[in-house]
Design a protein around this motif. Structure first.
Motif, mmCIF file in Angstrom:
data_model
loop_
_atom_site.group_PDB
_atom_site.id
_atom_site.type_symbol
_atom_site.label_atom_id
_atom_site.label_comp_id
_atom_site.label_asym_id
_atom_site.label_seq_id
_atom_site.Cartn_x
_atom_site.Cartn_y
_atom_site.Cartn_z
ATOM 1 N N PRO A 88 0.815 -1.216 0.000
ATOM 2 C CA PRO A 88 0.000 0.000 0.000
ATOM 3 C C PRO A 88 0.849 1.266 0.000
ATOM 4 O O PRO A 88 0.586 2.209 -0.725
ATOM 5 C CB PRO A 88 -0.800 -0.091 1.299
ATOM 6 N N VAL A 89 1.917 1.231 0.783
ATOM 7 C CA VAL A 89 2.748 2.415 0.906
ATOM 8 C C VAL A 89 3.268 2.884 -0.447
ATOM 9 O O VAL A 89 3.329 4.069 -0.729
ATOM 10 C CB VAL A 89 3.922 2.174 1.879
ATOM 11 N N LEU A 90 3.612 1.908 -1.273
ATOM 12 C CA LEU A 90 4.180 2.282 -2.553
ATOM 13 C C LEU A 90 3.143 2.973 -3.427
ATOM 14 O O LEU A 90 3.415 3.967 -4.058
ATOM 15 C CB LEU A 90 4.729 1.034 -3.249
ATOM 16 N N ALA A 92 0.405 4.491 -2.388
ATOM 17 C CA ALA A 92 0.006 5.762 -1.775
ATOM 18 C C ALA A 92 0.995 6.877 -2.112
ATOM 19 O O ALA A 92 0.607 7.960 -2.509
ATOM 20 C CB ALA A 92 -0.084 5.607 -0.274
ATOM 21 N N THR A 93 2.266 6.578 -1.948
ATOM 22 C CA THR A 93 3.244 7.646 -2.144
ATOM 23 C C THR A 93 3.475 7.937 -3.617
ATOM 24 O O THR A 93 3.891 9.029 -3.950
ATOM 25 C CB THR A 93 4.577 7.291 -1.494
ATOM 26 N N ALA A 94 3.205 6.969 -4.460
ATOM 27 C CA ALA A 94 3.368 7.242 -5.880
ATOM 28 C C ALA A 94 2.412 8.353 -6.300
ATOM 29 O O ALA A 94 2.684 9.090 -7.235
ATOM 30 C CB ALA A 94 3.103 5.990 -6.695
ATOM 31 N N ARG A 96 1.691 10.889 -4.449
ATOM 32 C CA ARG A 96 2.078 12.167 -3.850
ATOM 33 C C ARG A 96 2.708 13.094 -4.890
ATOM 34 O O ARG A 96 3.363 12.634 -5.815
ATOM 35 C CB ARG A 96 3.084 11.884 -2.729
ATOM 36 N N PRO A 98 5.263 15.068 -6.711
ATOM 37 C CA PRO A 98 6.713 14.927 -6.672
ATOM 38 C C PRO A 98 7.432 16.277 -6.749
ATOM 39 O O PRO A 98 8.391 16.422 -7.470
ATOM 40 C CB PRO A 98 6.999 14.052 -7.892
#
Lengths: 527, 527
Positions: A88-90, A92-94, A96, A98
């Motif tokens: 999930p973290v990957l 989610a942050t993708a 964000r 940049p």
């Protein structure tokens, strides 16, 4: 295929298939290529990436072998879910934004770049036919067989390797410290291996000493001209770096006396055996005066003994530290100069009260020096391999120094002055009046001649009229030719300056672009 | 002879004659044995120094060969004047009062020693039969042949040696940087070799980052418990080191959130892949929370990836840095853990704006890492020698971890808790109530068991009820026996404490000598 965005490195010795497999693995591991994705067909991929189909097939095979993909006959190759679950973290942050993180506001204050630091940074490393820049050694004269034996020795038996693997002492590899203690005998220094700390070369010795002694605003004395690395390390600690002039007898102790009367100084940094860059040997009278001043003002001395083994004439100079009954002198040397610069091994002989702090700073910074290089050096020293090498290098470098001095006498225009050192690897040259240093640098570069500009050795912007010629890594014939080209460049720069002067005398100083700096030099010199 | 004051080192592999010749040379070089002095007759010297006459004669011959003495038949051996003229400076200063120089007033302020630093300093390095202290590796499992090949490779041809000798790049040896970039693929990190800076191990990566980011008084967050070296490096820069607790999912981001709301923090230091020392793997939810907090508060993260390759179960963890679109994370790893601690090679992947400053700090501190170790590692990586080694080490260490966990289940008294990590080299243990840590440490030592005490991993004096057992360098049988002895020591310490309690309940805390510290712990915990 576009998404794969693979840039093959054809210069690499890694097979192309592995390069591609590695690249695809990154995409999978970081979640950019999620489980279930289908890889492009080999023919299609080969066309798009400009590599052979065989390469693509081999890369896909490697991915399968790494457990990252599976192939289904007639369907293609798919990224497996198991080994790289889309976290999930990957995802989610993708999503964000940049926008780039703003580091600039967070960085610690940096000392204002000095003219020397700016000159140092702008030094080019391009290859040129006549390269008199410093810091290099004659690689073809290195003792290949002795070195190979010495580096491999600790790996010749399990017992030796076990000792190496168990090493943790931040003061350094004990056999090397014993050898260094023995070596220092020649410099009149009688010290116990326990007094020696192995460090990563001389720069590190200076930096660790600065770390232990210098606080922001503290005054530190360096030589002018003097080794730029020392000024760099002291400035990095926030020191107020005070330059004291040198002459043919080394540091001008009369000037030092004046500075010491005016300011509380934390440390005086000197290169008594071979002044860097002038090559001056500190005279007995100056040594005595320096020690007396240090005693009177209770100021410690840092003795940088960098080139002590490269002496071509006259007796070996005793170390200043050989006369240190109070324990006031930090003595440091290095092996990078006599072997090669990438060998980051040097040593510090520090008085007892300082040693604990130097070692504590060492532990906090990087624990200790690499034991592989230390063990190799210990072997080389124990078998006198370094002595044999030094004897050869002294002969070789003495010949090159002679060739350079002869060429200078032959080729330099009137008014040029230079040092005639009996040790080290540099000749320090002073341009005659009327040669613009910038113009000379360009003219020399156009003829394939590179040298280090004088400013680097000054902390206050002076030194433009000087340059340093390192002769150690250049053969005699190349020295002769290079110095001849330098002479031509000088005459050209001089006549161009004269022509400028005839044409527009008023604009001359401005055109040369140095008026402002010259003025401020004068002001600083008067200080 | 008494003046010669020679102490022969009989353990040395240097011949005695050379030792004596070296010693005499120091005396001559430093002017303590002046020209014209007569050396004692060989028979007399042999008697006084307790060595054979042959040794004395050989030493004198060596001195003569070095040009330092001359022998006159029937008269004896004399120190020559020529090579070592008695310099005025040496005589003058010899007469100076040898009172010791007062360094203490000159030293830079040192951070107040934390309980962790004190505990670290007092750690003994004595050999014991059951050694569970950290930082060691299984030397007998090191790839001797591969290592020998890799270190010798650059010295196998002039061409290779020439490249090595010409290396000066402070960012590191280019082939090694290429290999590291390739290796990081497994961690989901796709970076260009140009983004990588080789450093002297992880401690150095932390120190350089601190040097570039942290100013005195800046707040830095570390894990509690957490790697002591990080706290040491930040404290050395004068940072205010704030500990945030960890649990089985890694850093407690709820607590971090609170800290970040209260204080401007310069850097958050984490070990997401294998928390040091608990071995916790940071959960996806915590990773996401950490990245979100760092984004919200615009705080950089330092990712210490020290043990990432020592994973015994579960998939390889992606690096936090694999999800860093803004370039906010400094990622660092090391080879010291998977090979041996004396191999001081690690790497930093730093965002672009930081990289220039890290390299500038690097140049001022020690120019760069030793190229011999870097080239050896590059060779080992290119030929997959490190991969093969890692596969063996994972099997070996997994077995040892299993043996340790089995022994703990068998031997530990009720109430003892410990982690069951899937990676790393440590098991983190929590003592049951009623065991005095000091008494246990003594009892364990008396049984030949050594471990690292918990305080070292805390910045605030907590942690006495913890201890760390490193299993990497201990074979399975020794692990079983050692843990059994530790269990006995624990039961003994517990029953002694009960007896104390029965006998003099009021004096108990004082007798245990920890009352003061416990109290201040409480105060700090409440802060």
């Amino acid at each position: 295929v576009l998404e794969i965005a693979f840039r093959p490195d054809r210069a690499s010795d890694v097979p192309m298939a592995r390069q591609l497999a590695d690249h695809l693995e990154t995409l999978v591991r970081s979640g950019r290529l999620v489980g279930g994705s289908k890889l492009p067909a080999s023919r299609e991929a080969a066309l798009a990436l400009g590599v052979s189909r065989k390469t693509i097939v081999a890369a896909y095979d490697q991915l399968a072998a790494r457990g990252l993909t599976a192939s289904h006959v007639g369907q293609g190759t798919f990224v497996l879910l198991d080994d790289a679950p889309p976290r999930p973290v990957l995802r989610a942050t993708a999503a964000r934004t940049p926008r780039e993180f703003a580091w600039s506001g967070l960085l610690a204050r940096e000392p204002a770049p000095t003219p020397a630091a700016i000159a140092l940074r702008s030094e080019s490393h391009d290859r040129v036919p006549y390269d008199f820049r410093g810091g290099r050694v004659e690689a073809s004269a290195l003792p290949l067989t002795d070195l190979r034996w010495a580096v491999a020795r600790p790996f010749r038996s399990r017992t030796r390797l076990r000792e190496l693997a168990a090493h943790y002492d931040p003061a350094g590899w004990p056999p090397l410290r014993r050898e260094i203690a023995r070596m220092l005998v020649r410099r009149g220094l009688s010290c116990d291996p326990g007094e020696i700390a192995v460090v990563n070369g001389l720069q590190h010795a200076i930096d660790l000493t600065a770390r232990v002694l210098v606080e922001p605003g503290d005054a530190v004395v360096v030589e002018q001209p003097g080794y730029f690395g020392a000024a760099l390390a002291f400035a990095a600690r926030g020191a107020d770096v005070l330059g004291v002039d040198v002459d043919a007898e080394g540091l001008r102790t009369d000037r030092l006396a004046r500075v010491l009367r005016l300011r509380r100084v934390k440390l005086v940094y000197v290169t008594p055996a071979t002044q860097s860059p002038t090559g001056a040997v500190m005279s007995p009278a100056r040594r005595e005066a320096l020690l007396a001043l240090a005693d009177e003002h209770q100021v410690p001395i840092f003795e940088d003994d960098y080139d002590n083994e490269l002496r071509y004439a006259g007796p070996v100079q005793p170390a200043l530290k050989a006369t240190d009954p109070a324990g006031q002198i930090v003595h440091a040397g290095t092996f990078s100069k006599v072997l090669f610069p990438g060998l980051r091994v040097g040593y510090v002989v520090a008085p007892r009260p300082l040693r604990r702090r130097v070692l504590a700073a060492r532990v906090a910074s990087d624990f200790g020096s690499g034991v592989v290089e230390q063990a190799a050096l210990a072997g080389l020293l124990a078998t006198r391999g370094l002595d044999r090498h030094l004897q050869r290098m002294r002969r070789l470098y003495a010949g090159r120094l002679a060739a350079m001095l002869a060429a200078l006498r032959r080729e330099m225009p009137a008014g040029t002055r230079w040092t005639e050192p009996s040790s080290g690897h540099l000749v320090w040259l002073t341009l005659p009046a009327g040669i613009d240093p910038d113009r000379l640098h360009q003219a020399a570069h156009a003829r394939g001649v590179a040298y280090t500009r004088g400013e680097i050795w000054f902390t206050d912007g002076r030194g433009a009229e000087h340059l340093a010629l390192a002769f150690a890594a250049v053969d005699e014939a190349t020295i002769s030719k290079g110095v001849a080209w330098l002479g031509r460049a000088m005459r050209e720069a001089a006549s161009a300056a004269r022509a400028d002067g005839l044409r527009r005398p008023a604009a001359r100083a401005v055109a040369a672009g140095r008026a402002g700096r010259r003025k401020s030099d004068g002001a600083q010199r008067a200080r």
